[in-house]
Design a protein around this motif. Structure first.
Motif, mmCIF file in Angstrom:
data_model
loop_
_atom_site.group_PDB
_atom_site.id
_atom_site.type_symbol
_atom_site.label_atom_id
_atom_site.label_comp_id
_atom_site.label_asym_id
_atom_site.label_seq_id
_atom_site.Cartn_x
_atom_site.Cartn_y
_atom_site.Cartn_z
ATOM 1 N N PRO A 135 0.695 -1.059 -0.022
ATOM 2 C CA PRO A 135 0.049 -0.132 -0.069
ATOM 3 C C PRO A 135 0.813 1.174 -0.283
ATOM 4 C CG PRO A 135 0.096 -0.831 2.238
ATOM 5 C CD PRO A 135 1.055 -1.692 1.419
ATOM 6 N N THR A 136 2.297 1.246 -0.137
ATOM 7 C CA THR A 136 2.897 2.395 -0.198
ATOM 8 C C THR A 136 2.962 3.342 -1.238
ATOM 9 O OG1 THR A 136 4.604 0.919 1.263
ATOM 10 C CG2 THR A 136 5.547 3.039 0.593
ATOM 11 N N THR A 137 2.953 4.566 -1.056
ATOM 12 C CA THR A 137 3.005 5.399 -2.201
ATOM 13 C C THR A 137 4.403 6.038 -2.015
ATOM 14 O OG1 THR A 137 2.411 7.065 -0.937
ATOM 15 C CG2 THR A 137 0.351 5.809 -1.946
ATOM 16 N N ALA A 138 4.556 6.834 -3.441
ATOM 17 C CA ALA A 138 5.849 7.639 -3.447
ATOM 18 C C ALA A 138 6.040 8.606 -2.168
ATOM 19 C CB ALA A 138 5.732 8.226 -4.655
ATOM 20 N N LEU A 139 4.900 9.106 -2.005
ATOM 21 C CA LEU A 139 5.014 9.985 -0.685
ATOM 22 C C LEU A 139 5.419 9.255 0.501
ATOM 23 C CD1 LEU A 139 4.604 13.052 0.191
ATOM 24 C CD2 LEU A 139 2.346 12.789 0.657
ATOM 25 N N ASP A 140 5.099 8.209 0.713
ATOM 26 C CA ASP A 140 5.181 7.399 1.962
ATOM 27 C C ASP A 140 6.817 7.105 1.889
ATOM 28 O OD1 ASP A 140 2.537 7.395 2.705
ATOM 29 O OD2 ASP A 140 2.025 5.799 1.892
ATOM 30 N N TYR A 141 7.174 6.591 0.695
ATOM 31 C CA TYR A 141 8.709 6.022 0.592
ATOM 32 C C TYR A 141 9.410 7.287 0.970
ATOM 33 C CZ TYR A 141 12.798 4.124 -1.446
ATOM 34 O OH TYR A 141 13.928 3.691 -1.920
ATOM 35 N N VAL A 142 9.295 8.470 0.433
ATOM 36 C CA VAL A 142 9.952 9.587 0.684
ATOM 37 C C VAL A 142 10.150 10.103 1.923
ATOM 38 C CG1 VAL A 142 10.128 12.233 0.165
ATOM 39 C CG2 VAL A 142 9.983 10.607 -1.618
ATOM 40 N N ALA A 143 8.880 10.003 2.617
ATOM 41 C CA ALA A 143 8.651 10.241 4.049
ATOM 42 C C ALA A 143 9.537 9.316 5.002
ATOM 43 C CB ALA A 143 7.199 10.386 4.443
ATOM 44 N N ALA A 144 9.402 8.185 4.764
ATOM 45 C CA ALA A 144 9.928 7.111 5.336
ATOM 46 C C ALA A 144 11.619 7.365 5.449
ATOM 47 C CB ALA A 144 9.523 5.736 5.040
ATOM 48 N N LYS A 145 12.217 7.519 4.464
ATOM 49 C CA LYS A 145 13.679 7.662 4.062
ATOM 50 C C LYS A 145 14.090 8.977 4.860
ATOM 51 C CE LYS A 145 14.470 4.040 1.726
ATOM 52 N NZ LYS A 145 15.048 3.051 2.300
#
Length: 308
Positions: A135-145
């Motif tokens: 369910p991860t989006t590009a925004l989730d990925y960037v925020a996590a990193k």
């Protein structure tokens, strides 16, 4: 094969074509998952924790742990020495708000060495579509990193500050403890961590090669600090001291120090101070603008990378 729908085998007799099995399903042990399915929040937390562990080399090879823990030890060393000085001389050795500026080279090396780890392998091996399938989006990925690198930098700055404050309390120096300076330094550590993480991860995300990512972060730090120092020297040599105070803001570490000076009223930690009046608000606006620009660039970069 005969016209009656049979096939002559190498052995005895014939086998009807209609009775031959067309395929076989093998049970190789896979089981359907019937447990709870966590949503985007759990995926974000898992990616953040895994990235944070990886920044410090946890869960990786022994060689991957050398650089982050060596730099962490270097960051802790001035705090240990300052505690020893306080215990012997009964006086304060290193101001809390000056710690990050004093150790800026170590922080820059840590950022350059560890930022590419967060993003380069995923780009190089083209696994981003797997992350973002669901369910991860590009925004989730960037925020996590970004969250992982921000936490790592905050630990790198906050741990020695906390050790130094604990040492001051244990040594029991004359007068009240410098709690206000400690809290101001910890608040500024958050600003340092957010700004540096955004810059470092953004620069590292534009290449799948870790070596190039390291070089790009180091180059930006060296260029900004060198340009700032040269401009300050030139302007002060021509008696343009007011303009020289603005030139300090080119260096991201002095930029945050100017915000610290404005927000908490601590002494500036450079040679000529920072611009009065509007200097603090302008420095804060620059921190917000640079962070926003880097985050926007990251989101656009990873939306494009995920779609390719």
């Amino acid at each position: 094969m005969s016209e009656t729908g049979t096939e002559t085998g190498p052995g005895t007799g014939t086998v009807p074509v209609a009775e031959r099995p067309s395929g076989v399903i093998h049970d190789i042990g896979y089981r359907h998952y019937d447990g709870p399915r966590h949503g985007r929040g759990h995926a974000f937390a898992a990616l953040t924790l895994n990235s944070l562990r990886g920044v410090f080399g946890l869960g990786r090879t022994a060689r991957s742990k050398i650089m982050p823990f060596l730099l962490f030890g270097v960051m802790m060393l001035p705090a240990v020495v300052s505690i020893a000085v306080m215990a012997i001389l009964k006086e304060r050795a290193l101001p809390y708000p000056a710690y990050a500026v004093t150790m800026q080279a170590v922080l820059a090396v840590f950022l350059a060495a560890q930022s590419p780890y967060l993003v380069a392998p995923d780009l190089r091996f083209r696994v981003l579509p797997l992350y973002m399938s669901r369910p991860t989006t590009a925004l989730d990925y960037v925020a996590a990193k970004l969250t992982a690198m921000t936490l790592a930098l905050f630990i790198l700055i906050g741990a020695p500050l906390t050790l130094l404050f604990a040492g001051e309390l244990l040594v029991d120096l004359p007068g009240p403890p410098h709690t206000g300076d400690y809290l101001a330094a910890m608040g500024t550590a958050v600003i340092y961590a957010v700004l540096l993480a955004a810059i470092g991860v953004a620069l590292a995300s534009f290449t799948p090669r870790r070596g190039l990512g390291v070089a790009s972060v180091i180059a930006v730090y060296l260029l900004s600090s060198a340009v700032s120092a040269v401009l300050v020297g030139l302007l002060m040599s021509t008696s343009r001291d007011a303009a020289a105070t603005w030139a300090w803001l080119i260096n991201p570490f002095f930029l945050v120090d100017a915000v610290q000076n404005w927000l908490f009223g601590v002494e500036p930690h450079n040679d000529g101070g920072y611009p009065p009046d509007l200097g603090g608000p302008v420095a804060a606006a620059l921190v917000v603008a640079i962070t926003g620009l880097c985050v926007s660039a990251l989101v656009l970069r990873y939306r494009k990378a995920a779609a390719s």
